[in-house]
Scaffold this motif. Structure first.
Motif, PDB file in Angstrom:
ATOM      1  N   ARG A  50       0.845  -1.305   0.254  1.00  0.00           N
ATOM      2  CA  ARG A  50      -0.329   0.149  -0.541  1.00  0.00           C
ATOM      3  C   ARG A  50       0.462   1.096   0.108  1.00  0.00           C
ATOM      4  O   ARG A  50       1.837   1.507   0.232  1.00  0.00           O
ATOM      5  CB  ARG A  50      -1.086   0.232   1.261  1.00  0.00           C
ATOM      6  N   ALA A  51       0.540   2.260  -0.589  1.00  0.00           N
ATOM      7  CA  ALA A  51       1.005   3.428  -0.816  1.00  0.00           C
ATOM      8  C   ALA A  51       1.297   4.106   0.992  1.00  0.00           C
ATOM      9  O   ALA A  51       2.426   4.718   0.534  1.00  0.00           O
ATOM     10  CB  ALA A  51       0.672   4.215  -1.316  1.00  0.00           C
ATOM     11  N   GLU A  52       0.428   4.193   1.664  1.00  0.00           N
ATOM     12  CA  GLU A  52       0.210   5.060   2.879  1.00  0.00           C
ATOM     13  C   GLU A  52       2.033   3.667   4.146  1.00  0.00           C
ATOM     14  O   GLU A  52       2.977   4.715   4.701  1.00  0.00           O
ATOM     15  CB  GLU A  52      -0.650   4.709   3.783  1.00  0.00           C
ATOM     16  N   ASP A  53       1.688   2.432   3.222  1.00  0.00           N
ATOM     17  CA  ASP A  53       2.712   1.831   4.142  1.00  0.00           C
ATOM     18  C   ASP A  53       4.596   2.641   3.577  1.00  0.00           C
ATOM     19  O   ASP A  53       5.147   2.428   4.376  1.00  0.00           O
ATOM     20  CB  ASP A  53       3.318   0.676   3.985  1.00  0.00           C
ATOM     21  N   PHE A  54       4.878   2.741   2.165  1.00  0.00           N
ATOM     22  CA  PHE A  54       5.763   3.236   1.659  1.00  0.00           C
ATOM     23  C   PHE A  54       5.697   4.173   2.098  1.00  0.00           C
ATOM     24  O   PHE A  54       7.249   4.792   2.254  1.00  0.00           O
ATOM     25  CB  PHE A  54       5.372   2.551  -0.092  1.00  0.00           C
ATOM     26  N   ILE A  55       4.941   5.375   2.056  1.00  0.00           N
ATOM     27  CA  ILE A  55       5.309   6.623   2.545  1.00  0.00           C
ATOM     28  C   ILE A  55       5.823   6.874   4.200  1.00  0.00           C
ATOM     29  O   ILE A  55       6.809   7.198   4.184  1.00  0.00           O
ATOM     30  CB  ILE A  55       4.132   7.321   2.465  1.00  0.00           C
ATOM     31  N   TRP A  56       5.365   5.883   4.695  1.00  0.00           N
ATOM     32  CA  TRP A  56       5.700   5.918   5.927  1.00  0.00           C
ATOM     33  C   TRP A  56       7.244   5.031   6.245  1.00  0.00           C
ATOM     34  O   TRP A  56       7.863   5.584   7.326  1.00  0.00           O
ATOM     35  CB  TRP A  56       4.325   5.134   6.489  1.00  0.00           C
TER      36      TRP A  56
END
Length: 84
Positions: A50-56
């Motif tokens: 998920r993009a949110e996980d990558f950004i985190w």
């Protein structure tokens, strides 16, 4: 030099670090070799992330760089490692 021919004909889709980033509106392929925790083997490379996980994990700038690096059907980079 053994293996040079295999690397020269390899594409990003056959690489271990190739993964699909799931966003809100669209999904894009990315190269996870830009993250040290996947490159060193600290974590297993997921098929989807998920993009949110990558950004985190890494931040927006590295996400943009990872998406630009992986292109479907393009020749793989020097960090190419065949999927097992």
């Amino acid at each position: 030099m053994p293996g040079i021919r295999d690397r020269a004909t390899a594409t990003c889709q056959g690489c271990r670090y190739y993964a699909l980033i799931l966003g809100r509106e669209e999904n894009k392929p990315a190269c996870l070799a830009t993250l040290n925790l996947y490159l060193t083997g600290e974590r297993r490379v997921p098929v989807q992330l998920r993009a949110e996980d990558f950004i985190w994990l890494a931040g927006k700038e590295i996400l943009a760089r990872a998406v630009q690096k992986a292109r479907q059907g393009s020749q793989a980079c020097g960090l190419y490692c065949r999927k097992e």
